[in-house]
Scaffold this active site. Structure first.
Site, PDB file in Angstrom:
ATOM      1  N   SER A 226       0.846  -1.196   0.000  1.00  0.00           N
ATOM      2  CA  SER A 226       0.000   0.000   0.000  1.00  0.00           C
ATOM      3  C   SER A 226       0.888   1.255   0.000  1.00  0.00           C
ATOM      4  O   SER A 226       1.621   1.477  -0.952  1.00  0.00           O
ATOM      5  CB  SER A 226      -0.962  -0.048   1.184  1.00  0.00           C
ATOM      6  OG  SER A 226      -1.989   0.895   1.037  1.00  0.00           O
TER       7      SER A 226
ATOM      8  N   HIS B 113      -4.100  -1.739  -4.430  1.00  0.00           N
ATOM      9  CA  HIS B 113      -5.508  -2.109  -4.225  1.00  0.00           C
ATOM     10  C   HIS B 113      -6.342  -1.917  -5.487  1.00  0.00           C
ATOM     11  O   HIS B 113      -7.499  -1.506  -5.432  1.00  0.00           O
ATOM     12  CB  HIS B 113      -6.107  -1.286  -3.085  1.00  0.00           C
ATOM     13  CG  HIS B 113      -5.288  -1.234  -1.846  1.00  0.00           C
ATOM     14  ND1 HIS B 113      -4.906  -2.368  -1.158  1.00  0.00           N
ATOM     15  CD2 HIS B 113      -4.733  -0.173  -1.179  1.00  0.00           C
ATOM     16  CE1 HIS B 113      -4.183  -2.007  -0.100  1.00  0.00           C
ATOM     17  NE2 HIS B 113      -4.055  -0.697  -0.105  1.00  0.00           N
TER      18      HIS B 113
END
Length: 241
Positions: A126, A161
């Site tokens: 992330s 993501h």
């Protein structure tokens, strides 16, 4: 300078049920029983995050440690000594913009560059994947937005993501199409990719390896198509056992 090695992760110890991506990372470290330093700056050095890392990596063949900058205990000599001794620098998720700002205050960005030049493997999930690129798509400011900032060790932009968070795919495609972000890479949750970037090569790096813990998880390459849109190609990861 030799190639800078960067692994971007769509999983790892912080994702329930993932027992394969972290051993895959360690398999690319140089030397036996590598020293692995977890850097949870993007989460504000959340204690539970560091504890989860220690618990997960205690069972792996490595020497794990956690670097705290919000309650810093290392002095001006201790911080470089810690970071430059690592074979793997593993950066956690959270707020990408805050991560970069705190690193620069403490000089960690410069030390990471030096560690990479010495052969350390850089990796993260992330925000810990966004930070290596020139720019990224981030929710650091709340809604998804362009962050025209990063260490620039991975040329181009990055989006984590890609398949799991609503809005990621259309927002990233639009940003690349408009030129708000340079062409780059998007990663599905469950996938991981390793890059070896030759400084000054003058061409986009290609992944050395793409793997996944979930069937169908992919790494995506996006570039402007010259007609106001994007060209997107995907590479499915080799499924790890």
């Amino acid at each position: 300078m030799s190639s800078v090695r960067i692994a971007v992760l769509g999983g790892g110890f912080s994702v329930a049920g993932d027992t394969v991506l972290d051993p895959w990372v360690l398999g690319h470290a140089r030397g036996p029983r590598p020293r692995v330093c977890f850097v949870p700056t993007a989460s504000g050095d959340a204690p539970a995050y560091g504890a989860a890392f220690r618990a997960a990596f205690a069972g792996l063949d490595c020497e794990p440690s956690v670097l705290s900058l919000f309650e810093r205990t290392l002095d001006a000599e201790g911080l470089p000594a810690r970071l430059l001794a690592q074979e793997v620098l593993y950066v956690g998720g959270g707020n990408t913009a805050n991560l970069l700002a705190v690193w620069r205050v403490h000089g960690v960005d410069r030390l990471i560059r030096e560690a990479a030049a010495r052969g350390a493997l850089l990796c993260g999930i992330s925000a810990g994947a966004n930070c290596w690129a020139e720019a990224s798509l981030t929710d650091s400011y709340g809604p998804l937005a362009v962050l025209a900032d990063g260490l620039g060790l991975l040329p181009g932009s990055f989006c984590p993501h890609y398949d799991s968070e609503p809005g990621r795919r259309p927002a990233y495609r639009a940003a690349v199409a408009s030129g708000a972000l340079p062409g780059g890479w998007a990663l599905d949750d469950g996938a991981a990719a390793l890059f070896a970037v030759r400084p000054g090569a003058g061409e986009p790096p290609q992944p050395v390896e793409v793997v996944s813990r979930l069937p169908g998880a992919r790494l995506h390459r996006l570039v402007p198509d010259g007609r106001g849109g994007t060209t997107e190609t995907a590479r499915e990861g080799r499924l790890l056992g």
